[in-house]
Design a protein around this motif. Structure first.
Motif, mmCIF file in Angstrom:
data_model
loop_
_atom_site.group_PDB
_atom_site.id
_atom_site.type_symbol
_atom_site.label_atom_id
_atom_site.label_comp_id
_atom_site.label_asym_id
_atom_site.label_seq_id
_atom_site.Cartn_x
_atom_site.Cartn_y
_atom_site.Cartn_z
ATOM 1 N N VAL A 107 51.990 41.666 37.430
ATOM 2 C CA VAL A 107 51.359 40.803 38.430
ATOM 3 C C VAL A 107 52.382 39.859 39.057
ATOM 4 C CG1 VAL A 107 49.649 38.983 38.796
ATOM 5 C CG2 VAL A 107 49.072 40.957 37.389
ATOM 6 N N ILE B 11 49.492 44.824 41.571
ATOM 7 C CA ILE B 11 48.586 43.754 41.142
ATOM 8 C C ILE B 11 47.203 44.310 40.837
ATOM 9 C CG2 ILE B 11 47.407 41.636 41.851
ATOM 10 C CD1 ILE B 11 49.842 40.997 43.583
ATOM 11 N N ALA B 12 46.707 45.177 41.708
ATOM 12 C CA ALA B 12 45.363 45.732 41.541
ATOM 13 C C ALA B 12 45.217 46.439 40.203
ATOM 14 C CB ALA B 12 45.053 46.689 42.686
ATOM 15 N N LEU C 120 45.958 43.307 37.183
ATOM 16 C CA LEU C 120 45.250 42.033 37.120
ATOM 17 C C LEU C 120 44.067 42.009 36.156
ATOM 18 C CD1 LEU C 120 45.138 39.153 38.186
ATOM 19 C CD2 LEU C 120 43.771 39.983 40.114
ATOM 20 N N PRO C 121 43.206 43.035 36.105
ATOM 21 C CA PRO C 121 42.070 42.970 35.166
ATOM 22 C C PRO C 121 42.481 42.733 33.716
ATOM 23 C CG PRO C 121 41.710 44.710 36.764
ATOM 24 C CD PRO C 121 43.118 44.226 36.974
ATOM 25 N N ALA D 188 38.350 38.960 38.021
ATOM 26 C CA ALA D 188 39.642 39.649 38.037
ATOM 27 C C ALA D 188 39.510 41.037 38.668
ATOM 28 C CB ALA D 188 40.192 39.759 36.619
ATOM 29 N N ILE D 189 38.401 41.731 38.361
ATOM 30 C CA ILE D 189 38.193 43.061 38.935
ATOM 31 C C ILE D 189 37.954 42.970 40.436
ATOM 32 C CG2 ILE D 189 36.602 45.025 38.992
ATOM 33 C CD1 ILE D 189 36.267 44.670 35.967
ATOM 34 N N SER E 275 39.029 40.630 42.470
ATOM 35 C CA SER E 275 40.326 40.332 43.079
ATOM 36 C C SER E 275 41.212 41.572 43.107
ATOM 37 C CB SER E 275 41.029 39.212 42.308
ATOM 38 O OG SER E 275 40.320 38.004 42.412
ATOM 39 N N GLY E 276 41.172 42.350 42.021
ATOM 40 C CA GLY E 276 41.944 43.578 41.979
ATOM 41 C C GLY E 276 41.525 44.560 43.064
ATOM 42 N N CYS F 257 42.871 43.326 46.315
ATOM 43 C CA CYS F 257 44.296 43.645 46.415
ATOM 44 C C CYS F 257 44.507 45.118 46.733
ATOM 45 C CB CYS F 257 45.008 43.274 45.115
ATOM 46 S SG CYS F 257 45.141 41.495 44.821
ATOM 47 N N ALA F 258 43.650 45.983 46.165
ATOM 48 C CA ALA F 258 43.772 47.418 46.443
ATOM 49 C C ALA F 258 43.482 47.713 47.909
ATOM 50 C CB ALA F 258 42.806 48.201 45.545
ATOM 51 N N CYS G 22 38.855 39.937 48.865
ATOM 52 C CA CYS G 22 39.907 38.958 48.584
ATOM 53 C C CYS G 22 39.345 37.541 48.603
ATOM 54 C CB CYS G 22 41.054 39.081 49.583
ATOM 55 S SG CYS G 22 42.148 40.494 49.295
#
Length: 200
Positions: free
Chosen positions: A22, A71-72, A75-76, A89-90, A92-93, A96-97, A140
């Motif tokens: 990350v 990051i994707a 991050l989880p 976290a998921i 946000s991941g 990011c994806a 995001c």
């Protein structure tokens, strides 16, 4: 004795892997975003359509894509060390994806398409072009805001990183281009993850 030593070090090494991913992904993504934003000044003599095909912008988008897909994926796994809800976290991941997908599309399909359309057509991609950015904007915004609030309340993320995450969430929902979100989000997530092993 050496066997015991290796056994005690292996879990720590594995635990640091998502943290390193990350941090590295955030810095790479933010660097790419900063490079792309610099093109507004360095390539000011070119139109937006012409600039997106330049080596600077193509490379910048590739860096953003690689940084945020990293990051994707990682991050989880940091939800526990950062004391964060796993859903945040998921989310946000996923954001990011989608951000990485937008950057990759701009570096490949977008760069090719820019050579076949006019400046006016490039500047006005229409409803379909905007809708393709909505998942990145919403995921995001929700994910970064949730990380910031939970991180602040549970003291799992430094206050400075929380503020930067909130700013990234606001930028994500207000600005459709992906580069500003990548710059702020990449720096914020790298900052948050950097201290994940130290916070107790």
């Amino acid at each position: 004795m050496s066997t015991t030593s290796y056994g005690s070090q292996a879990p720590a090494g594995r635990a640091l892997t998502p943290q390193f991913a990350v941090v590295a992904g955030g810095l790479v993504g933010a660097t790419g975003a900063a490079a792309y934003i610099s093109s507004f000044f360095l390539l000011s003599d070119l139109s937006g359509r012409e600039a997106v095909r330049s080596p600077l912008c193509v490379t910048a988008n590739v860096l953003i894509a690689f940084g945020f897909v990293t990051i994707a994926l990682a991050l989880p796994a940091l939800a526990g060390p950062l004391r964060l809800p796993r859903w945040a976290a998921i989310t946000s991941g996923l954001g990011c994806a989608f951000l990485a997908a937008v950057a990759w599309a701009m570096a490949t399909v977008g760069a090719d398409l820019a050579g076949t359309v006019t400046d006016a057509q490039w500047e006005g991609p229409g409803l379909l072009g905007f809708l393709s950015l909505v998942p990145k904007m919403l995921l995001c915004a929700v994910g970064f805001a949730a990380l910031a609030v939970a991180g602040w309340r549970r003291r799992g993320i430094s206050r400075g990183a929380c503020v930067l995450l909130l700013l990234a969430a606001l930028v994500a929902v207000l600005l459709s281009p992906h580069q500003p979100t990548a710059l702020l989000g990449g720096l914020a997530l790298a900052w948050a993850a950097k201290n994940s092993g130290a916070r107790k």
